[in-house]
Design a protein around this motif. Structure first.
Motif, short mmCIF file in Angstrom:
data_model
loop_
_atom_site.label_atom_id
_atom_site.label_comp_id
_atom_site.label_asym_id
_atom_site.label_seq_id
_atom_site.Cartn_x
_atom_site.Cartn_y
_atom_site.Cartn_z
N THR A 40 16.49 70.69 -23.73
CA THR A 40 16.43 71.97 -23.01
C THR A 40 15.76 71.81 -21.65
N ALA A 41 14.84 70.87 -21.56
CA ALA A 41 14.06 70.73 -20.33
C ALA A 41 13.86 69.26 -19.97
N ARG B 284 11.31 64.74 -23.09
CA ARG B 284 9.91 65.01 -23.40
C ARG B 284 9.49 64.19 -24.60
N LYS C 198 3.32 83.21 -28.21
CA LYS C 198 3.66 82.86 -29.58
C LYS C 198 2.61 83.36 -30.57
N ARG D 166 6.42 79.73 -16.32
CA ARG D 166 6.47 80.87 -17.23
C ARG D 166 5.33 81.82 -16.94
N TYR E 260 16.23 85.21 -28.55
CA TYR E 260 14.81 85.47 -28.73
C TYR E 260 14.36 86.80 -28.10
N THR F 280 19.48 79.28 -25.78
CA THR F 280 18.16 78.99 -25.21
C THR F 280 18.27 77.87 -24.17
N GLU G 8 13.80 84.52 -20.37
CA GLU G 8 13.56 84.21 -21.76
C GLU G 8 12.35 85.04 -22.18
N ASN H 227 9.84 84.19 -23.56
CA ASN H 227 8.60 83.46 -23.30
C ASN H 227 8.13 83.55 -21.85
N GLN I 141 7.72 84.07 -35.13
CA GLN I 141 8.37 82.77 -34.88
C GLN I 141 7.65 81.71 -35.69
N ARG J 94 17.40 77.61 -35.16
CA ARG J 94 18.02 76.66 -34.21
C ARG J 94 17.13 75.44 -34.07
N SER K 119 15.00 72.90 -32.07
CA SER K 119 14.33 72.92 -30.77
C SER K 119 14.91 71.83 -29.88
N GLY K 120 14.93 72.09 -28.59
CA GLY K 120 15.36 71.07 -27.64
C GLY K 120 14.18 70.32 -27.04
N THR K 121 12.97 70.71 -27.38
CA THR K 121 11.80 70.06 -26.78
C THR K 121 10.82 69.49 -27.80
N ARG L 114 13.39 75.84 -35.29
CA ARG L 114 12.67 77.10 -35.06
C ARG L 114 13.31 78.24 -35.84
#
Ligand code: NG1
Ligand code: ZN
Length: 548
Positions: free
Chosen positions: A26-27, A30, A259, A285, A345, A366, A385, A387, A471, A516, A518-520, A525
């Motif tokens: 996603t980013a 990491r 969160k 964010r 979300y 996401t 988002e 977040n 969450q 789903r 997580s991409g990070t 999640r």
């Protein structure tokens, strides 16, 4: 041949860690910082190739955002300042996981051929480099530089410790012939902020709180920058806490606050009723909150959905001032196409609210790359988002139209209300980061809109009432076993799991739940929503058991 030997030679200095498979999520990439040197080196190569391919300046940012301080990460910014094109992600994955210099070279050669990348280009490829405050950042930055310079003629320009959105902004600026420095960034933000402040309607009633704001800097780069930047802002009184004296992201920052729904470290009962905001570790964010009186560290959270709603309300108001009476005339009555983009979300109450406002609401998976792409389809697209990552995009065509409308309005005696609305929209397009979500520019826009409306944070929070939500994250053997569809609202794999989730959802009024990968992080999640907190909690934990 010179190119080949240069690549082989430098790649030999960065052997990949054994037994780790990394993917451009996603980013970006990491992981624990100790695993990343070879990956960052290789992303340096990719960024230089991207610059060769596009003939533009590219960005490379070293950050792991809200992750713990021992993690780090790397992502690439495209010429527009947006995320790396998704077409190149498979190549990023492939080179990150190439086992040795020869296989790396082979992948690069093949890819360059496919993409028609010519190595001896007319202008040297250039990559702007940035990093957050993590201690591992310096060594990784050096690895990135070595990756860049292993492409013959390529230049890596170090922008130093910056927020993620600053780096993206600088890339965009450079490619548009604007000076790409921190001072030009601050100058653009502060002057458009001042312009919006000057355009506040006269005689606004004060509603409760004043112009004081307390900001949690997550002990990261954002707090540091804001402490410096606030001196350039008039009409706003900002106190920055958690500016780096404590541990990055530990019990602080936008991710934690959103969160856990509790006050960050350094905030307590004495702050009850104050307007507070929290940035994340790399300042892309932003969430707001206020500490509830007599409730230890409990807060009222004002999340990304509510920032989106506030922005949408303001933009819509300016557009209706601009269009007032226009439909009756036959001249230039263009109606701007305004749209908002959310993910699964987003709190259900926010989506209802936005739809009741008559707005077009689109859901995407996401990840900012998806939201950004969707928002760019509108004249004015607002994405957030929950977040707190989001921004407002103005299309080039619409900005041109707006500028000419503005000019015409200036020269005629016609209603200065319209002319002010056009000025406000133009100022918003300058203030709000067009490259990526930006906590600092978002914060200034929130502040100016609250003053424009004469609203306290409480009044803002009353726009609608969030449905209680929960969450959870579940550690699993293989998170890729979960495959989703329809903007992640449905799990199509493992087979049968969605039916089981549906059975749980059916037990709760207004229940909503999805899972789903997580991409990070290496987790699946779970998100659940219902009419009471107990119900949301129960729904989330029963679905988490299905995943386990
Ligand atoms: P993952 O780990 O894929 O859920 C998280 C956020 C995203 C996005 C990225 C990038 C949640 C639930 N997910 O992604 O929205 O911000 O990090 O930072 O907040
Ligand atoms: Zn971030």
């Amino acid at each position: 041949e010179k190119q080949q030997s240069l690549l082989l030679e430098s790649a030999a200095r960065f052997p990949p860690p054994k037994g780790v498979k990394l993917s451009y999520g996603t980013a970006g990439f990491r992981a624990d910082a100790s695993l990343l040197e070879s990956t960052v080196f290789r992303v340096g190569i990719l960024a230089a190739l991207r610059s060769l391919k596009t003939g533009s300046v590219i960005g490379l940012m070293i950050t792991a955002s809200h992750n713990q301080v021992s993690d780090n990460g790397v992502k690439v910014a495209d010429p527009s300042g947006g995320m790396l094109t998704q077409d190149w992600e498979p190549f990023a994955d492939a080179i990150a996981n190439a086992p040795d210099p020869h296989s790396l070279l082979q992948l690069i050669t093949e890819f360059a051929k496919e993409e028609d990348i010519v190595f001896e280009g007319r202008q040297p490829p250039e990559v702007l480099l940035g990093r957050d405050t993590r201690p591992s950042g310096e060594a990784l930055l050096d690895a990135a530089k070595q990756g860049i310079t292993s492409i013959v003629g390529a230049i890596g320009t170090d922008m130093g410790v910056v927020t993620t959105p600053q780096l993206h902004w600088m890339v965009r600026a450079r490619n548009r012939g604007i000076e790409a420095s921190e001072s030009s960034y601050f100058h653009q933000l502060s002057s458009s902020f001042r312009c919006l402040m000057d355009l506040k309607p006269e005689g606004i009633r004060k509603n409760g709180d004043d112009n004081a704001l307390v900001v949690d800097g997550a002990d990261g780069v954002g707090g540091e920058k804001l402490e410096h930047f606030k001196k350039m802002l008039t009409g706003l009184c900002i106190e920055v806490r958690n500016r780096g004296e404590g541990m990055l992201n530990e019990g602080v920052g936008a991710d934690y606050v959103q969160k856990e729904k509790v006050a960050p470290r350094g905030f307590g009962p004495a702050d009850a009723g104050l307007r507070c905001a929290s940035l994340d570790g790399d300042a892309d964010r932003l969430v707001y909150f206020s500490v509830i009186l007599n409730e230890s560290n409990k807060i009222e959270l004002v999340d990304g959905d509510k920032i989106l709603s506030l922005f949408a309300l303001f933009i819509k108001e300016q557009l209706s001032i601009l269009n007032d009476g226009e439909s009756k005339k036959d001249n230039d009555s263009y109606q701007a196409h305004l749209g908002v983009v959310q993910t699964a979300y987003a709190n259900g109450a926010s989506t209802d609210y936005l739809k009741e406002m008559g707005l077009e609401v689109v859901l995407t998976p996401t990840g900012v790359k998806y939201l950004h792409e969707k928002a760019a389809e509108f004249d004015i697209g607002i994405y957030f988002e929950a977040n707190g990552h989001g921004t407002i995009l103005f299309s080039e065509a619409y900005l041109c139209r707006l500028e000419s409308t503005h000019k015409t309005l200036l020269s005629t005696s016609e209603g200065s209300a319209k002319q002010k609305a056009a000025s406000r929209l133009l100022a918003v397009s300058q203030l709000i980061n067009q490259a990526v979500g930006d906590a600092l520019s978002g914060l200034l826009l929130v502040e100016v809109i609250l003053q424009y409306m004469g609203w306290s944070i409480c009044r803002w929070n009353e726009l609608y009432h969030d449905l209680p939500s929960r969450q959870l994250k579940v550690k699993v053997g293989d998170r890729t076993a979960v495959v989703t569809a329809n903007a992640e609202t449905v799990a199509v794999q493992p087979v049968g799991i969605q039916e089981a989730i549906n059975t749980e959802i059916a037990k709760y009024p207004r229940g909503r739940c999805f899972i789903r990968p997580s991409g990070t992080e290496d987790v699946v999640r779970v998100y659940a929503e219902a009419t009471t907190q107990d119900a949301a909690d129960a729904l989330a934990s029963s679905v988490a058991r299905l995943v386990d």
